[in-house]
Design an enzyme around this catalytic site. Structure first.
Site, PDB file in Angstrom:
ATOM      1  N   TYR A 141       9.988   1.410   8.913  1.00  9.14           N
ATOM      2  CA  TYR A 141       8.661   0.812   9.145  1.00  9.14           C
ATOM      3  C   TYR A 141       7.839   1.713  10.075  1.00  9.14           C
ATOM      4  CZ  TYR A 141       5.220  -2.780  10.250  1.00  9.14           C
ATOM      5  OH  TYR A 141       4.055  -3.480  10.415  1.00  9.14           O
ATOM      6  N   ASP A 147       1.929  -5.739  14.147  1.00  8.03           N
ATOM      7  CA  ASP A 147       2.677  -4.764  13.343  1.00  8.03           C
ATOM      8  C   ASP A 147       3.733  -4.003  14.160  1.00  8.03           C
ATOM      9  OD1 ASP A 147       1.645  -5.172  10.810  1.00  8.03           O
ATOM     10  OD2 ASP A 147       0.007  -3.747  11.063  1.00  8.03           O
ATOM     11  N   HIS A 205      -4.940  -8.424  14.317  1.00  5.79           N
ATOM     12  CA  HIS A 205      -5.167  -7.258  13.442  1.00  5.79           C
ATOM     13  C   HIS A 205      -5.705  -7.813  12.132  1.00  5.79           C
ATOM     14  CE1 HIS A 205      -4.334  -3.761  11.047  1.00  5.79           C
ATOM     15  NE2 HIS A 205      -3.123  -4.109  10.641  1.00  5.79           N
ATOM     16  N   HIS A 214       6.075  -8.891  11.134  1.00  8.42           N
ATOM     17  CA  HIS A 214       6.980  -8.653   9.990  1.00  8.42           C
ATOM     18  C   HIS A 214       8.411  -8.544  10.528  1.00  8.42           C
ATOM     19  CE1 HIS A 214       3.524  -7.522   7.467  1.00  8.42           C
ATOM     20  NE2 HIS A 214       3.149  -6.694   8.414  1.00  8.42           N
ATOM     21  N   ASP A 265      -2.789  -8.662   5.218  1.00  9.02           N
ATOM     22  CA  ASP A 265      -1.491  -9.356   5.293  1.00  9.02           C
ATOM     23  C   ASP A 265      -1.422 -10.305   6.492  1.00  9.02           C
ATOM     24  OD1 ASP A 265      -1.548  -6.885   6.687  1.00  9.02           O
ATOM     25  OD2 ASP A 265       0.629  -6.881   6.890  1.00  9.02           O
ATOM     26  N   GLU A 300      -5.969  -6.620   9.061  1.00  8.12           N
ATOM     27  CA  GLU A 300      -5.487  -6.244   7.730  1.00  8.12           C
ATOM     28  C   GLU A 300      -5.100  -7.507   6.966  1.00  8.12           C
ATOM     29  OE1 GLU A 300      -2.628  -3.031   7.695  1.00  8.12           O
ATOM     30  OE2 GLU A 300      -2.767  -2.832   5.513  1.00  8.12           O
ATOM     31  N   HIS A 333       0.809  -1.236   0.000  1.00 10.96           N
ATOM     32  CA  HIS A 333       0.000   0.000   0.000  1.00 10.96           C
ATOM     33  C   HIS A 333       0.839   1.283   0.000  1.00 10.96           C
ATOM     34  CE1 HIS A 333       0.453   0.122   4.372  1.00 10.96           C
ATOM     35  NE2 HIS A 333      -0.418  -0.829   4.597  1.00 10.96           N
ATOM     36  N   HIS A 353      -1.788   0.160  14.096  1.00 11.17           N
ATOM     37  CA  HIS A 353      -2.145   1.369  13.395  1.00 11.17           C
ATOM     38  C   HIS A 353      -3.598   1.387  12.881  1.00 11.17           C
ATOM     39  CE1 HIS A 353      -1.580  -0.278   9.145  1.00 11.17           C
ATOM     40  NE2 HIS A 353      -1.423  -1.307   9.929  1.00 11.17           N
TER      41      HIS A 353
HETATM   42 FE1  FEO Z   1      -1.332  -3.457   9.365  1.00 12.53          FE
HETATM   43 FE2  FEO Z   1       1.045  -5.823   8.745  1.00 12.53          FE
HETATM   44  O1  FEO Z   1      -0.611  -4.998   8.618  1.00 12.53           O
END
Ligand code: FEO
Length: 393
Positions: free
Chosen positions: A191, A162, A77, A222, A81, A79, A23, A143
């Site tokens: 990041y 995250d 979370h 990550h 990913d 999202e 993104h 986030h």
């Molecule tokens: Fe907010 Fe790694 O996704």
């Protein structure tokens, strides 16, 4: 390859060496999607991967247990990913999804969850899974509104999703394995600047909560797992979330026929001569996330654009839109400059962004030049840079 972090707690994620876009974040080093498997009386998977990495995830889990035996999937979370493999996993396992109220709301909006079993947890809620107890701590807006982290008390592991992540693809899974610790911090800083900066004012409060926990490992979703440098990365998060800036200028420009480029370098020379650390970036040659990492702790944000069709040069407009969304600290000095042909418009548009970001704007008549800067123009810009070095925020 699956890694055992502590007895019966495994990294079972996926490494994407090729991904180059997230993104708007140019992931030039790729990324990792870390999932963790806890084998206990109840088997728990913490977070999943993007959907196209489902097979990698299943391969990892299968080398430890039959995936059908997963009882719970924690969705810290929602999202994509981290939730992208949920649909397939739930079809396979029928596992119950543990998430926050916002997490459930967001999952319902992204997937057909009509057949999913949920356990919605409150802040601080605990769940016994056998020998271990998991504690769920909400971290809203770090986030997304749904974010939470999961703490395993007996093994002193924080699954931070995250937070504390880095977009890198590596063979190393732990911080003590990486060759360059400084580079690892730079990856974490990039990041932070591009994912967490808009909500950085919330970070100290979360760190306060974490300080009450005994932590041997921070396992983000990550990048590498923090073990040797936990204290250091927590301190860096506190530093990056403060308004403190370095005596550093980030000069960001784009150029049509090199006039704005010459202006950028002349201002930079003046600042450099006065001892200010400088970074100069041509927007169209540089990932926006690299620029934002430098913006995070810079005192001076100096942006140059030629005027094109009575407007900003498009690459500069892109940078400004991206930067405004990430809301850097307002304790900065903003300077706008650029060349133009017959009607200057770009600098006033740049200053509109600075105003919305509450930067202190420093202006000078030398910052707008028609067509090509002459030697005397560049001297004036250099002198301006020297004067700028003495400005207070
Ligand atoms: Fe907010 Fe790694 O996704």
């Amino acid at each position: 390859m699956v890694i055992e972090i502590k007895n019966n707690i495994y990294w079972v994620g996926a490494i994407d060496w090729e991904v180059r876009e997230f993104h708007g974040y140019e992931t030039i080093k790729g990324s990792t999607y870390n999932s963790y498997l806890i084998v206990d009386e109840k088997n728990v998977l913490i977070d999943t991967t993007k959907p196209y990495l489902f097979d990698d995830l299943i391969l990892g889990i299968s080398s430890v247990i039959d995936p059908k035996n997963i009882d719970y999937i924690v969705c810290n979370h929602s999202e994509n990913d981290h939730s992208g493999s949920l649909e397939e996993l739930i079809k396979l396992t029928g596992a119950t999804v543990i998430t926050s109220d916002k997490g459930k709301e967001f999952l319902d909006l992204q997937y057909d969850t009509s057949n999913w079993n949920f356990k919605v947890v409150d802040n601080g809620e605990e769940l016994s899974i056998g020998r271990r107890t998991l504690k769920f701590i909400k971290t809203p807006m770090l986030h997304w509104p749904d974010n939470m982290v999961t703490y395993c008390q007996e093994d002193k592991i924080l699954f931070s999703n995250d937070a504390f992540g880095q977009h890198i693809a590596t063979s190393e899974r732990f911080d003590y394995e990486v060759e360059s610790v400084e580079e690892m911090y730079e990856d974490a800083k990039e990041y932070f600047a591009n994912i967490l900066m808009p909500y950085k004012m919330l970070v100290p409060n979360v760190i306060n909560q974490l300080n009450n926990l005994d932590i041997d490992y921070i396992c983000p979703s990550h990048g590498v797992i923090w073990s040797k440098y936990i204290k250091e990365i927590i301190n860096k998060y506190l530093e990056w979330s403060s308004d403190k800036c370095k005596n550093k200028a980030v000069i960001i420009y784009d150029t049509m026929y090199n006039s704005t480029k010459k202006m950028a370098h002349a201002i930079g020379q003046g600042l450099y001569d006065e001892g200010v650390e400088i970074r100069i970036f041509r927007v169209s040659d540089t990932p926006l996330n690299t620029i934002m990492k430098e913006v995070l702790d810079a005192k001076y944000i100096i942006i140059g654009s030629p005027t094109l069709n009575s407007n900003l040069y498009p690459p500069v407009a892109k940078l400004l839109t991206y930067m405004e969304g990430l809301k850097p600290s307002s304790k900065k000095i903003g300077v706008a400059f650029g060349s133009y042909g017959w009607m200057e418009m770009a600098t006033s548009k740049i200053k509109e962004y600075f105003k919305r970001l509450n930067f202190k704007i420093v202006d000078d008549e030398c910052l707008k030049i028609r067509h090509v800067p002459k030697e005397e123009d560049l001297k004036k810009l250099m002198e301006f840079g020297k004067r700028l070095a003495k400005e207070d925020v």
